[in-house]
Design an enzyme around this catalytic site. Structure first.
Site, short mmCIF file in Angstrom:
data_model
loop_
_atom_site.label_atom_id
_atom_site.label_comp_id
_atom_site.label_asym_id
_atom_site.label_seq_id
_atom_site.Cartn_x
_atom_site.Cartn_y
_atom_site.Cartn_z
N LYS A 1 45.92 3.77 41.18
CA LYS A 1 45.09 4.93 41.53
C LYS A 1 45.82 6.22 41.20
O LYS A 1 47.00 6.35 41.47
CB LYS A 1 44.73 4.88 43.02
CG LYS A 1 43.88 3.65 43.39
CD LYS A 1 43.74 3.47 44.88
CE LYS A 1 45.05 3.07 45.52
NZ LYS A 1 44.90 2.71 46.95
N THR B 1 41.27 13.04 53.38
CA THR B 1 41.28 11.87 52.51
C THR B 1 41.90 10.65 53.20
O THR B 1 42.32 9.71 52.54
CB THR B 1 42.06 12.18 51.22
OG1 THR B 1 43.39 12.63 51.56
CG2 THR B 1 41.36 13.25 50.40
N GLY C 1 42.31 7.23 54.69
CA GLY C 1 41.60 5.97 54.53
C GLY C 1 41.04 5.72 53.15
O GLY C 1 40.30 4.74 52.95
N THR C 2 41.39 6.54 52.18
CA THR C 2 40.82 6.35 50.84
C THR C 2 41.25 5.02 50.22
O THR C 2 40.45 4.35 49.58
CB THR C 2 41.22 7.50 49.91
OG1 THR C 2 42.65 7.71 49.98
CG2 THR C 2 40.52 8.79 50.29
N GLY C 3 42.52 4.66 50.39
CA GLY C 3 42.99 3.42 49.80
C GLY C 3 42.32 2.19 50.40
O GLY C 3 41.93 1.26 49.67
N CYS C 4 42.20 2.17 51.72
CA CYS C 4 41.53 1.06 52.39
C CYS C 4 40.09 0.96 51.92
O CYS C 4 39.58 -0.13 51.61
CB CYS C 4 41.56 1.27 53.90
SG CYS C 4 43.20 1.52 54.61
#
Length: 444
Positions: free
Chosen positions: A174, A205, A207-210
């Site tokens: 990412k 932002t 929690g974007t990865g989860c």
């Protein structure tokens, strides 16, 4: 049948990341979410104040309970905390033959707090990465997994090759960290696929990865290819950031309901345009329609392109003393007025509706009498007409949004008036106040 998606991760008491983010995402996308908790965190938007590890035997019991009864179409992992948990989860995934494993190698929270102890990194690489169909590190995580520094796109591709060589079937790095634009890079072992995004100037932002990895898992469980699932995840996360929530004192969460909110906003925009045009018809205000016809436009909140702006296809045309449209309003059918409105919204985002009218000096005079904010600009084809540099310069020097902008035309440009307000209904309010027709305005 509904895809059954299992998330094996930690709990975020703040609700923005971890199990909570995963289940929200899976549900909104039409999957059936199931969970295995590996750790409990005392967490909010500012930081993590406590972590309680779930005993390994209870983690195993959760996995067995789900797999032996409900079944799993795809599984994703998040916060695993220790090498013992990593090894246990990997063993259970093999034991139950769980397909479509998406590994989000969660190592550090948005606040900087560690979520995977250092000694567990090798266990993740040795036991879990080789089982993954997709692994989704951000750039700092990819640096740890690849053992190299990443600062360019060439570095991203080299790191992806290294991580693929460690056993991951597909690697998605990412690009939200450090790169000049948010580009996510997918490597399938032979080819690279780039997924471009837009940068949103927001701290919200968390929690974007989860969320991103949960979308991929849901997509794979639904039967999408890896490339399709990653594209879906990119689209979803961009929308979730665009509608992000200003909650708490630190990094607020993305909005997992964003796709639903978008459809609501679109439906409301269409309805408001239709209601506004009905009012315009009742005014018999055809005299206000210019030779190039009128466009009544309405943008979504956070609009970024013409696809986020609704209007009537073919514009609003004069019909005797009144007006007519060819079709109901749609998104993405306006070009010129959409550009004008988007320019205005960069300076004044609350001004989401506008309409161009025939140039009539008495309308301008009346607006000034009523105390409207009235501005004149000079236009030319070379500077992009009313949607170009003259409008940009005007907005840069204004500290409050204009109600009316006008120009006297130029070679190839018809003189016009542009009204703007927060909603189409408010644009109609302005038109009603500016009713200055005379006998010369009767229909032809």
């Amino acid at each position: 049948m509904i895809p059954k998606i299992l998330t094996i991760a930690g709990s975020d008491s703040g609700g923005g990341a971890g199990i909570q983010a995963d289940l929200k995402t899976i549900t909104v996308l039409g999957g059936y979410g199931m969970s295995v908790l590996t750790a409990l965190t005392a967490q909010n938007t500012v930081g993590v104040t406590g972590i309680h590890e779930v005993p390994p035997d209870f983690i195993a019991a959760q996995i067995d309970a789900v797999a032996e009864d409900i079944g799993v179409d795809a599984v994703k992992t998040g916060m695993l905390l220790t090498s013992h948990i990593v090894e246990l989860v990997a063993r259970k995934i093999r034991e139950h033959g769980m397909p479509n494993l998406v590994v989000d190698p969660v190592m550090v929270a948005k606040s900087g707090d560690p979520l995977l102890v250092v000694e567990a990194r090798n266990a993740l690489k040795k036991h879990l990465v080789p089982l993954s169909r997709v692994i989704t590190p951000n750039i700092p995580e990819a640096e740890i997994l690849s053992g190299m520094t990443i600062s360019t796109m060439a570095h991203v591709k080299e790191a992806a090759r290294i991580i693929h060589g460690e056993g991951a079937e597909n690697v998605v790095i990412k690009g939200g960290h450090r790169l000049d634009r948010p580009v996510d890079t997918l490597f399938d072992g032979s080819d690279f696929f780039l997924f471009e995004g837009e940068h949103y100037d927001t701290p919200n932002t968390h929690g974007t990865g989860c969320t991103f990895s949960a979308v991929i898992a849901t997509g794979l469980g639904t039967g999408l290819s890896v490339e399709e699932a990653v594209a879906w995840a990119k689209e979803y996360i961009q929308l979730a950031i665009r509608y992000s929530l200003d909650i708490g004192e630190g990094h607020g969460p993305t909005n997992h309901l964003a796709p639903v909110l978008l459809e609501w906003d679109k439906s409301e925009a269409i309805e408001e345009l239709e209601d506004a045009f009905e009012r315009f018809e009742e005014m018999d205000a055809g005299y206000l329609i210019p030779e190039v016809q009128s466009s009544l436009v309405y943008a979504l909140p956070h609009a970024r392109s013409a696809d986020d702006v609704a209007a009537f296809p073919g514009r609003i045309v004069r019909l005797y003393d009144g007006a007519a449209v060819l079709a109901p309003p749609e998104f993405g059918v306006s070009e010129y007025m959409a550009k004008v409105l988007l320019r205005i919204m960069k300076g004044f985002p609350e001004q989401r509706s506008a309409m161009n009218l025939r140039f009539l000096p008495r309308v301008i005079d009346r607006a000034e009498e009523l105390g409207f904010s009235v501005e004149e600009i000079e236009v030319s084809l070379e500077e992009g007409g009313c949607s170009g540099a003259p409008l940009i310069r005007l907005l840069e020097r204004m500290d409050r949004p204009p109600d009316l902008i006008y120009h006297r035309g130029a070679h190839g440009i018809e003189p016009q008036i542009i009204l703007m307000a927060e909603t189409p209904g408010q644009v109609m309010d302005l038109i009603e106040e500016l009713d200055v027709r005379d006998s010369e305005d009767r229909a032809w």
